[in-house]
Motif scaffolding. Structure first.
Motif, short mmCIF file in Angstrom:
data_model
loop_
_atom_site.label_atom_id
_atom_site.label_comp_id
_atom_site.label_asym_id
_atom_site.label_seq_id
_atom_site.Cartn_x
_atom_site.Cartn_y
_atom_site.Cartn_z
N GLY A 159 8.13 -3.39 -8.65
CA GLY A 159 9.05 -2.87 -7.64
C GLY A 159 8.74 -3.39 -6.26
O GLY A 159 9.64 -3.72 -5.48
N TYR A 160 7.45 -3.47 -5.94
CA TYR A 160 7.05 -4.04 -4.64
C TYR A 160 7.50 -5.50 -4.53
O TYR A 160 8.06 -5.92 -3.51
CB TYR A 160 5.53 -3.95 -4.49
N GLU A 161 7.28 -6.28 -5.59
CA GLU A 161 7.68 -7.68 -5.54
C GLU A 161 9.19 -7.82 -5.36
O GLU A 161 9.66 -8.65 -4.57
CB GLU A 161 7.24 -8.41 -6.82
N ARG A 162 9.97 -7.01 -6.07
CA ARG A 162 11.44 -7.09 -5.92
C ARG A 162 11.86 -6.77 -4.50
O ARG A 162 12.81 -7.37 -3.97
CB ARG A 162 12.11 -6.12 -6.89
N ALA A 163 11.17 -5.83 -3.85
CA ALA A 163 11.55 -5.43 -2.50
C ALA A 163 11.15 -6.46 -1.45
O ALA A 163 11.91 -6.71 -0.50
CB ALA A 163 10.91 -4.08 -2.16
N ARG A 193 14.05 -4.49 8.37
CA ARG A 193 12.72 -4.21 7.81
C ARG A 193 12.84 -3.35 6.56
O ARG A 193 13.67 -2.45 6.49
CB ARG A 193 11.87 -3.50 8.86
N PRO A 194 11.99 -3.63 5.56
CA PRO A 194 12.12 -2.89 4.30
C PRO A 194 11.73 -1.43 4.48
O PRO A 194 10.82 -1.09 5.22
CB PRO A 194 11.13 -3.60 3.39
N PRO A 195 12.44 -0.50 3.79
CA PRO A 195 12.06 0.90 3.88
C PRO A 195 10.72 1.15 3.20
O PRO A 195 10.44 0.58 2.15
CB PRO A 195 13.19 1.61 3.14
N VAL A 196 9.90 1.97 3.82
CA VAL A 196 8.61 2.33 3.24
C VAL A 196 8.81 3.47 2.26
O VAL A 196 9.46 4.47 2.60
CB VAL A 196 7.61 2.74 4.35
N PRO A 197 8.34 3.36 1.02
CA PRO A 197 8.57 4.44 0.03
C PRO A 197 8.04 5.78 0.50
O PRO A 197 7.00 5.87 1.16
CB PRO A 197 7.78 3.94 -1.19
N ASP A 198 8.76 6.82 0.17
CA ASP A 198 8.38 8.19 0.50
C ASP A 198 7.56 8.77 -0.63
O ASP A 198 8.05 8.93 -1.75
CB ASP A 198 9.64 9.03 0.72
N PRO A 199 6.27 9.09 -0.38
CA PRO A 199 5.43 9.58 -1.48
C PRO A 199 5.91 10.92 -2.04
O PRO A 199 5.62 11.26 -3.17
CB PRO A 199 4.05 9.71 -0.83
N LEU A 200 6.65 11.69 -1.25
CA LEU A 200 7.12 12.99 -1.72
C LEU A 200 8.28 12.86 -2.69
O LEU A 200 8.49 13.69 -3.57
CB LEU A 200 7.55 13.85 -0.53
N CYS A 245 0.83 -1.21 0.00
CA CYS A 245 0.00 0.00 0.00
C CYS A 245 0.86 1.26 0.00
O CYS A 245 0.48 2.28 -0.59
CB CYS A 245 -0.95 -0.01 1.19
N ALA A 246 2.04 1.20 0.63
CA ALA A 246 2.96 2.34 0.57
C ALA A 246 3.47 2.55 -0.86
O ALA A 246 3.59 3.69 -1.33
CB ALA A 246 4.12 2.12 1.53
N HIS A 247 3.74 1.47 -1.58
CA HIS A 247 4.14 1.59 -2.98
C HIS A 247 3.01 2.17 -3.83
O HIS A 247 3.25 3.02 -4.70
CB HIS A 247 4.56 0.22 -3.53
N LEU A 248 1.79 1.74 -3.58
CA LEU A 248 0.66 2.24 -4.36
C LEU A 248 0.41 3.73 -4.10
O LEU A 248 -0.06 4.45 -4.99
CB LEU A 248 -0.60 1.44 -4.04
N ARG A 249 0.74 4.19 -2.93
CA ARG A 249 0.56 5.60 -2.59
C ARG A 249 1.52 6.49 -3.37
O ARG A 249 1.27 7.68 -3.57
CB ARG A 249 0.82 5.78 -1.08
N SER A 250 2.61 5.90 -3.87
CA SER A 250 3.70 6.73 -4.39
C SER A 250 3.63 6.99 -5.88
O SER A 250 4.52 7.66 -6.40
CB SER A 250 5.04 6.06 -4.06
#
Length: 407
Positions: free
Chosen positions: A340-344, A397-404, A323-328
Motif C-alpha cells: 500500500g505504501y508503494e502504491r501511494a 502531498r500524499p495523505p498520512v494514514p490515520d492510525p485510528l 513510517c505512518a503506514h507502519l504505525r497503522s
C-alpha cells in the motif's frame, strides 16, 4: 542529535519486545529519518551502516517544503531552521557567462513552506538519534510468512549473526547491496547522463540566500549556500572531466574570462581543494519497492540526479509516509502495508525522478546549437512554468494514514 556507536547485540535486545521488530539498512538521510520517526512511535529500530562512523558526510542540500511535515512530526522545526539558510534567490548565467535571469524563490516556494540550504552532515546531525552499528552489512535475506531472517556480518572479525525481524527497510543508497539481494538486475533501471563532476566547498560570501548556476557548452558550474560556506558542483561530459579538476576548470576560465566572483571562487575550490570528490551523474530506478516484508527506501528505490535538487526531500517525504503506514497496522499485515505504501508513493517519486532526468537533458549540453536554444528558452520561461513539476508535488502531498481508522 546524532547516531551513537551501538553493538548489534544491544540493539537486537532492545527491539526484541517491540510491536514491530524493524531493521534499517543504511544510516543516510532516508534511514536516519525513518529511524527517528519509528523511535517517536516508541519502537527501537536496529540501524546498521556499512561505512565507518568517521565517513565523510558529503555534500550540500537544497531542501524544499516537501520535508516540512516530517520535520514537524519530529518536533525539529526550530532546530532545522537554525541549522540551514533560507534560499530566497536563484541566478542563472548563459553559455557565455552572461546573466540570463535572477528569480525570487521565496515568493514562489515560500507559500508552500520553507526552502533551506543545509549540508548533508548538518541534516544527519539533526536526524540521527540513538545507536547505529557501523561496519555492518547484510549477506542474506530469508523470508517466511511471519518474519525475515537476516544474516548480518559485523565487527572486526566479520562474524555473521542471524536475526529475525518483522520489517526490513533497505535505505542503503544508490548502489544498494540489499536491492541486489532482493531484485534481479533486470528489475533495476539505470539512467546515465554521460556527465560527471566535482563536489567541493567554497568560503561564504555576502549573498547567503543566493543559488547561482552557469549553464555552459560542455560544462556546468553551480553554487548553493549552506550555513557558513557554499557548496560547489562543477562538471561536464565524462570524457572531458577525465583530464582532472585543474585542467577542466582552467578550460572553463579560458572560455569565460569574466566570471562572477562567486563562480570564480567555485572553480578555484574545485581545482585546489584536496577533499574534492567526483560524482558521476547516474541514477537508478527499482521497478518494485516492496517484496514481502522488505521495502526499498530513498535512493535504493529511486536514486536522483542532482539537477532538480529534490532527491533528499523525496527520501525524507517517503520515510515519513512509510513510517505512518507502519504505525497503522499489526505485524501480520506488513506485506500488505508495504504494498500500500508503494502504491501511494511510487508515482510521486518516479514523476520527480523523471523531472530530474528531463532537466539533465535541458541543462547538460556540449552542442553549441542546443545550448543557444536552451539559453533563449531560459530567458523566456517564467519561474512559475519552470517550477511547475515541483509545485505540483507540493500541492498534492500524499495523505498520512490515520492510525485510528486503520487506513
Amino acid at each position: 542529535m546524532t547516531f551513537t556507536r551501538g553493538a548489534i547485540a544491544t540493539q537486537l535486545a532492545a527491539a526484541a519486545t517491540d510491536r514491530l521488530r524493524v531493521l534499517i539498512i543504511g544510516a543516510g538521510i532516508a534511514g536516519a529519518t525513518a529511524a527517528a520517526l519509528l523511535r517517536a512511535q516508541g519502537l527501537h529500530p536496529v540501524v546498521i551502516e556499512r561505512a565507518g562512523p568517521g565517513a565523510d558526510p558529503g555534500y550540500m542540500l537544497a531542501l524544499m517544503p516537501l520535508v516540512d511535515p516530517a520535520i514537524a512530526a519530529l518536533g525539529l522545526r526550530n532546530r532545522y531552521l537554525a541549522a540551514g539558510v533560507g534560499l530566497d534567490r536563484y541566478r542563472i548565467a548563459d553559455r557565455h557567462g552572461r546573466l540570463i535571469r535572477e528569480y525570487s524563490l521565496a515568493g514562489m516556494l515560500g507559500r508552500h513552506g520553507d526552502y533551506r540550504g543545509l549540508s548533508r552532515g548538518a541534516l544527519l546531525d539533526l536526524l540521527g538519534d540513538g545507536p547505529a552499528c557501523y561496519g555492518t552489512t547484510v549477506t542474506e535475506l530469508r523470508q517466511d510468512p511471519g518474519r525475515v531472517t537476516v544474516a548480518l556480518r559485523t565487527g572486526a572479525g566479520r562474524a555473521t549473526v542471524d536475526a529475525e525481524f518483522d520489517v526490513v527497510i533497505a535505505a542503503d543508497g544508490l548502489h544498494s547491496a540489499t536491492r541486489d539481494l532482493l531484485l534481479p538486475a533486470e528489475r533495476v533501471r539505470r539512467f546515465d547522463s554521460g556527465w560527471g563532476g566535482w563536489v567541493s566547498w567554497a568560503p561564504p560570501d555576502a549573498d547567503p540566500d543566493l543559488g547561482e548556476e552557469l549553464w555552459g557548452t560542455g560544462f556546468f558550474a553551480g553554487t548553493y549556500p549552506v550555513a557558513g560556506r557554499i557548496g560547489v558542483f562543477v562538471g561536464g561530459p565524462r570524457e572531458d572531466t577525465r583530464r582532472g579538476p585543474r585542467a577542466f576548470t582552467a578550460a572553463i576560465r579560458d572560455r569565460i574570462p569574466r566570471l562572477s566572483d562567486r563562480l570564480g571562487a567555485a572553480l578555484h575550490s574545485v581545482a585546489t581543494n584536496p577533499s574534492t570528490y567526483y560524482w558521476p551523474l547516474v541514477d537508478r530506478r527499482a521497478t518494485r519497492w516492496a517484496s514481502g516484508r522488505v521495502v526499498l527506501l530513498g535512493d535504493a528505490a529511486a536514486g536522483f540526479l542532482p539537477t532538480a535538487g529534490i532527491g533528499a526531500g523525496m527520501a525524507i517525504e517517503s520515510a515519513h509516509l512509510l513510517c505512518a503506514h507502519l504505525r497503522s497496522g499489526p505485524a501480520a499485515r506488513i506485506p500488505a502495508i508495504l504494498r500500500g505504501y508503494e502504491r501511494a508513493q511510487a508515482p510521486r517519486v518516479l514523476a520527480a525522478q523523471d523531472n530530474s532526468r528531463a532537466l539533465a537533458r535541458l541543462m547538460l549540453h556540449r552542442s553549441r546549437v542546443l545550448a543557444a536554444v536552451r539559453d533563449t528558452a531560459a530567458r523566456r520561461v517564467s519561474l512559475e512554468i519552470a517550477l511547475r513539476p515541483i509545485t505540483k508535488l507540493l500541492r498534492s502531498r500524499p495523505p498520512v494514514p490515520d492510525p485510528l481508522s486503520g487506513s
